[in-house]
Design a protein around this motif. Structure first.
Motif, PDB file in Angstrom:
ATOM      1  N   ALA A 258       0.829  -1.205   0.000  1.00 61.76           N
ATOM      2  CA  ALA A 258       0.000   0.000   0.000  1.00 61.76           C
ATOM      3  C   ALA A 258       0.868   1.261   0.000  1.00 61.76           C
ATOM      4  CB  ALA A 258      -0.934   0.000   1.199  1.00 61.76           C
ATOM      5  N   ALA A 259       1.981   1.234   0.737  1.00 63.04           N
ATOM      6  CA  ALA A 259       2.896   2.379   0.749  1.00 63.04           C
ATOM      7  C   ALA A 259       3.513   2.587  -0.637  1.00 63.04           C
ATOM      8  CB  ALA A 259       3.986   2.168   1.789  1.00 63.04           C
ATOM      9  N   ALA A 260       3.900   1.486  -1.289  1.00 61.14           N
ATOM     10  CA  ALA A 260       4.450   1.583  -2.643  1.00 61.14           C
ATOM     11  C   ALA A 260       3.412   2.161  -3.604  1.00 61.14           C
ATOM     12  CB  ALA A 260       4.906   0.201  -3.120  1.00 61.14           C
ATOM     13  N   MET A 261       2.165   1.791  -3.386  1.00 61.41           N
ATOM     14  CA  MET A 261       1.070   2.308  -4.205  1.00 61.41           C
ATOM     15  C   MET A 261       0.935   3.822  -4.035  1.00 61.41           C
ATOM     16  SD  MET A 261      -2.916   1.128  -3.953  1.00 61.41           S
ATOM     17  CE  MET A 261      -3.187   2.104  -2.429  1.00 61.41           C
ATOM     18  N   GLN A 262       1.080   4.306  -2.805  1.00 60.87           N
ATOM     19  CA  GLN A 262       0.993   5.743  -2.547  1.00 60.87           C
ATOM     20  C   GLN A 262       2.136   6.506  -3.206  1.00 60.87           C
ATOM     21  OE1 GLN A 262      -1.428   7.449  -1.097  1.00 60.87           O
ATOM     22  NE2 GLN A 262      -2.657   5.689  -0.467  1.00 60.87           N
ATOM     23  N   PHE A 263       3.350   5.946  -3.139  1.00 60.47           N
ATOM     24  CA  PHE A 263       4.486   6.585  -3.807  1.00 60.47           C
ATOM     25  C   PHE A 263       4.280   6.615  -5.315  1.00 60.47           C
ATOM     26  CE2 PHE A 263       6.935   5.735   0.154  1.00 60.47           C
ATOM     27  CZ  PHE A 263       7.477   7.003   0.318  1.00 60.47           C
ATOM     28  N   ALA A 264       3.693   5.535  -5.855  1.00 67.68           N
ATOM     29  CA  ALA A 264       3.390   5.511  -7.285  1.00 67.68           C
ATOM     30  C   ALA A 264       2.379   6.600  -7.626  1.00 67.68           C
ATOM     31  CB  ALA A 264       2.849   4.137  -7.687  1.00 67.68           C
ATOM     32  N   GLY A 265       1.449   6.859  -6.707  1.00 67.21           N
ATOM     33  CA  GLY A 265       0.469   7.919  -6.918  1.00 67.21           C
ATOM     34  C   GLY A 265       1.128   9.285  -6.982  1.00 67.21           C
ATOM     35  N   ALA A 266       2.109   9.523  -6.106  1.00 68.76           N
ATOM     36  CA  ALA A 266       2.818  10.806  -6.110  1.00 68.76           C
ATOM     37  C   ALA A 266       3.571  10.990  -7.420  1.00 68.76           C
ATOM     38  CB  ALA A 266       3.769  10.882  -4.919  1.00 68.76           C
ATOM     39  N   GLY A 267       4.271   9.929  -7.849  1.00 63.13           N
ATOM     40  CA  GLY A 267       4.983  10.005  -9.124  1.00 63.13           C
ATOM     41  C   GLY A 267       4.028  10.126 -10.292  1.00 63.13           C
ATOM     42  N   GLY A 268       2.900   9.414 -10.200  1.00 65.38           N
ATOM     43  CA  GLY A 268       1.914   9.459 -11.270  1.00 65.38           C
ATOM     44  C   GLY A 268       1.334  10.842 -11.463  1.00 65.38           C
ATOM     45  N   ARG A 269       1.087  11.537 -10.383  1.00 65.03           N
ATOM     46  CA  ARG A 269       0.523  12.887 -10.493  1.00 65.03           C
ATOM     47  C   ARG A 269       1.431  13.800 -11.315  1.00 65.03           C
ATOM     48  NH1 ARG A 269      -3.335  14.347  -5.522  1.00 65.03           N
ATOM     49  NH2 ARG A 269      -4.074  12.247  -5.099  1.00 65.03           N
ATOM     50  N   ILE A 270       2.716  13.728 -11.038  1.00 66.75           N
ATOM     51  CA  ILE A 270       3.661  14.566 -11.781  1.00 66.75           C
ATOM     52  C   ILE A 270       3.814  14.058 -13.211  1.00 66.75           C
ATOM     53  CG2 ILE A 270       6.049  15.359 -11.884  1.00 66.75           C
ATOM     54  CD1 ILE A 270       6.095  15.172  -8.806  1.00 66.75           C
ATOM     55  N   VAL A 321      -2.325   5.295 -11.454  1.00 65.69           N
ATOM     56  CA  VAL A 321      -3.484   5.761 -12.212  1.00 65.69           C
ATOM     57  C   VAL A 321      -4.532   6.404 -11.306  1.00 65.69           C
ATOM     58  CG1 VAL A 321      -5.418   5.037 -13.649  1.00 65.69           C
ATOM     59  CG2 VAL A 321      -3.134   4.092 -14.057  1.00 65.69           C
ATOM     60  N   TRP A 322      -5.062   5.619 -10.351  1.00 62.72           N
ATOM     61  CA  TRP A 322      -6.182   6.091  -9.545  1.00 62.72           C
ATOM     62  C   TRP A 322      -5.789   7.148  -8.518  1.00 62.72           C
ATOM     63  CZ3 TRP A 322     -10.390   5.927 -11.742  1.00 62.72           C
ATOM     64  CH2 TRP A 322     -10.925   4.813 -12.364  1.00 62.72           C
ATOM     65  N   LEU A 323      -4.510   7.229  -8.184  1.00 66.17           N
ATOM     66  CA  LEU A 323      -4.069   8.276  -7.267  1.00 66.17           C
ATOM     67  C   LEU A 323      -3.361   9.403  -8.004  1.00 66.17           C
ATOM     68  CD1 LEU A 323      -2.606   6.059  -4.363  1.00 66.17           C
ATOM     69  CD2 LEU A 323      -4.971   6.763  -4.754  1.00 66.17           C
ATOM     70  N   GLY A 324      -3.356   9.357  -9.338  1.00 61.95           N
ATOM     71  CA  GLY A 324      -2.551  10.306 -10.098  1.00 61.95           C
ATOM     72  C   GLY A 324      -3.292  11.262 -11.001  1.00 61.95           C
ATOM     73  N   TRP A 325      -4.630  11.259 -11.008  1.00 61.51           N
ATOM     74  CA  TRP A 325      -5.394  12.061 -11.972  1.00 61.51           C
ATOM     75  C   TRP A 325      -5.721  13.477 -11.509  1.00 61.51           C
ATOM     76  CZ3 TRP A 325      -9.983  13.739  -9.888  1.00 61.51           C
ATOM     77  CH2 TRP A 325     -10.451  13.047  -8.765  1.00 61.51           C
ATOM     78  N   ASN A 326      -5.603  13.755 -10.227  1.00 62.09           N
ATOM     79  CA  ASN A 326      -6.163  14.982  -9.649  1.00 62.09           C
ATOM     80  C   ASN A 326      -5.594  16.273 -10.233  1.00 62.09           C
ATOM     81  OD1 ASN A 326      -5.848  12.645  -7.714  1.00 62.09           O
ATOM     82  ND2 ASN A 326      -7.479  13.783  -6.685  1.00 62.09           N
ATOM     83  N   GLY A 327      -4.265  16.305 -10.418  1.00 63.66           N
ATOM     84  CA  GLY A 327      -3.655  17.528 -10.929  1.00 63.66           C
ATOM     85  C   GLY A 327      -4.110  17.858 -12.335  1.00 63.66           C
ATOM     86  N   VAL A 328      -4.248  16.844 -13.187  1.00 66.25           N
ATOM     87  CA  VAL A 328      -4.703  17.071 -14.556  1.00 66.25           C
ATOM     88  C   VAL A 328      -6.136  17.601 -14.553  1.00 66.25           C
ATOM     89  CG1 VAL A 328      -5.143  15.987 -16.790  1.00 66.25           C
ATOM     90  CG2 VAL A 328      -3.145  15.300 -15.449  1.00 66.25           C
ATOM     91  N   LEU A 329      -6.982  17.059 -13.684  1.00 63.33           N
ATOM     92  CA  LEU A 329      -8.360  17.531 -13.601  1.00 63.33           C
ATOM     93  C   LEU A 329      -8.416  18.996 -13.191  1.00 63.33           C
ATOM     94  CD1 LEU A 329     -11.464  16.312 -13.529  1.00 63.33           C
ATOM     95  CD2 LEU A 329     -11.194  16.847 -11.118  1.00 63.33           C
ATOM     96  N   LEU A 330      -7.674  19.365 -12.137  1.00 66.89           N
ATOM     97  CA  LEU A 330      -7.688  20.754 -11.683  1.00 66.89           C
ATOM     98  C   LEU A 330      -7.107  21.687 -12.738  1.00 66.89           C
ATOM     99  CD1 LEU A 330      -6.686  20.434  -7.916  1.00 66.89           C
ATOM    100  CD2 LEU A 330      -8.955  20.767  -8.902  1.00 66.89           C
ATOM    101  N   ALA A 331      -6.100  21.220 -13.476  1.00 61.71           N
ATOM    102  CA  ALA A 331      -5.536  22.035 -14.556  1.00 61.71           C
ATOM    103  C   ALA A 331      -6.571  22.264 -15.648  1.00 61.71           C
ATOM    104  CB  ALA A 331      -4.295  21.360 -15.134  1.00 61.71           C
ATOM    105  N   GLU A 332      -7.375  21.248 -15.948  1.00 61.52           N
ATOM    106  CA  GLU A 332      -8.413  21.404 -16.967  1.00 61.52           C
ATOM    107  C   GLU A 332      -9.501  22.376 -16.505  1.00 61.52           C
ATOM    108  OE1 GLU A 332      -9.193  20.451 -20.232  1.00 61.52           O
ATOM    109  OE2 GLU A 332      -7.015  20.261 -20.129  1.00 61.52           O
TER     110      GLU A 332
END
Length: 406
Positions: A258-270, A321-332
């Motif tokens: 789960a921790a690895a998943m969270q780190f993947a989310g941080a990288g995914g957002r960028i 994927v599921w933890l990484g979409w937020n920044g793109v949405l707010l940018a849109e």
């Protein structure tokens, strides 16, 4: 206060402050979750209380987002950010009282700040960001969410080993108050246009929602945010349980996944923000994320009986994927709204994002109880990804003739 020297300098300062505030916001919201065993032992509550406490934060955040546009109009985005930091510090002090009333009051106070800080940050960023890097900038800012979660999960329990957890929360409150003091030495041109300085636009929940639903693209983004947040919080809440109950993983090992998943989310957002800027289409990336997320959620139902490394890679994929979409949405959202109304539009959209946060995990628990399988429930929730992808594709195609004309 010294004014911003130039566009590049203004972007660096604004992004730095916005990201730091996002980290502080998330850490404050998750501060009690990191030390639940210590809290319940001293206060005499059931361990499940933290679920209600988090729900209360997001409920307050939903209501606060609905009025964020009005707050920004009256006070200015920078002043609202300062108020958010004040709420985070006060909320942590309320938690430190170790009383049920303090937990309730602190959750409501932190929730208000959590609901206001994204619209205010989006408003500030909108006036200094350029179109070429918009998605990356907003995604870097949103990377503060998982980073704040990691800090709360590591720092607060580590300090609680040596000193009383109440004192840890008191010490933690110094951080937002110190950031508030630092923010007083920062100025932003956007705040010169607040309501008190000129003619105001009307703003309020019903007015903001009317504006939202009158614009098909903003309304579509609200629906996409709802669908994706339903799965996002369900994944965060049930990843460990799925691995332990369906996959027979040891608890500690499942927590590491789960921790690895969270780190993947941080990288995914960028990473997804960078991709969106490179291909010139946030909507296309949102559609891709819905498709990849939906397929990944379906694959989990099959992979739960496969080798452990397959499951690990799949959860990293789901996290990115599921933890990484937020920044793109707010940018849109910032892209679609007039610059002076970005905070107002962001608050209106976030009402539905936070709504998904509240509904998603509760609905997941009900479906899982009926199916008696967490991995099968993720397969059901894959529908949210596919629906979001279709909505994003429709919005992208509808915009292309207009882009060609220009």
């Amino acid at each position: 206060m010294a004014a911003i020297e130039g566009p590049a300098d203004g972007l660096a300062k604004t992004l730095g402050f916005a990201t730091a505030i996002q980290i502080i916001a998330t850490a404050a919201a998750l501060s009690l979750t990191a030390i639940v065993p210590l809290v319940v032992a001293d206060v005499g509550l059931d361990v499940h209380f933290v679920g209600f406490q988090i729900s209360l934060i997001y409920l307050a955040a939903t209501l606060a987002s609905a009025g964020a546009g009005g707050a920004i109009e009256r006070l200015g985005a920078l002043r609202v950010e300062q108020l958010c930091l004040f709420t985070f510090g006060c909320g942590l002090l309320c938690f430190a009282t170790a009383r049920v009333e303090g937990f309730v009051a602190g959750s409501l106070i932190v929730g208000i700040g959590y609901g206001w800080q994204n619209p205010a940050a989006s408003q500030l960023l909108a006036s200094v960001v350029n179109a070429r890097t918009r998605n990356l900038v907003y995604s870097v800012k949103q990377a503060g969410v998982p980073l704040g979660g990691v800090i709360a999960s590591l720092a607060i329990p580590a300090l609680a080993v040596f000193i009383d957890w109440r004192l840890v929360l008191v010490l933690a409150s110094i951080v937002p108050f110190a950031a508030l003091a630092a923010l007083r030495y920062y100025s932003h041109a956007d705040d010169a246009r607040r309501v008190g300085a000129g003619t105001a636009r009307r703003s309020g929940f019903f007015i903001d929602q009317k504006i939202l639903w009158a614009d098909p693209r903003l309304a579509g983004l609200a629906l996409i945010g709802f669908f994706y947040s339903v799965v996002q919080l369900s994944l965060s809440a049930f990843a460990v349980t799925t691995l332990v109950e369906d996959g027979a993983w040891p608890l500690v090992t499942a927590g590491a996944v789960a921790a690895a998943m969270q780190f993947a989310g941080a990288g995914g957002r960028i990473g997804w923000g960078w991709v969106a800027d490179r291909i010139g289409g946030g909507m296309r990336v949102l559609a891709l994320l819905g498709l990849l997320g939906g397929l990944g959620s379906l694959a989990l139902y099959l992979a739960i009986d496969m080798a452990g490394w397959v499951q690990l890679l799949l959860f990293i994929w789901l996290g990115a994927v599921w933890l990484g979409w937020n920044g793109v949405l707010l940018a849109e959202v910032a892209h679609q709204a007039p610059v002076s109304q970005v905070g107002q539009a962001t608050g209106a959209v976030l009402v539905y994002v936070f709504g998904g946060v509240i509904i998603g995990p509760a609905g997941f628990a009900l479906v899982a109880a009926g199916l008696t399988s967490f991995s099968a429930t993720f397969a059901v929730y894959s529908l949210c990804g596919f629906l979001g992808a279709l909505a994003a594709l429709r919005l992208d195609f509808s915009a292309r003739p207009k882009e060609i004309e220009h």
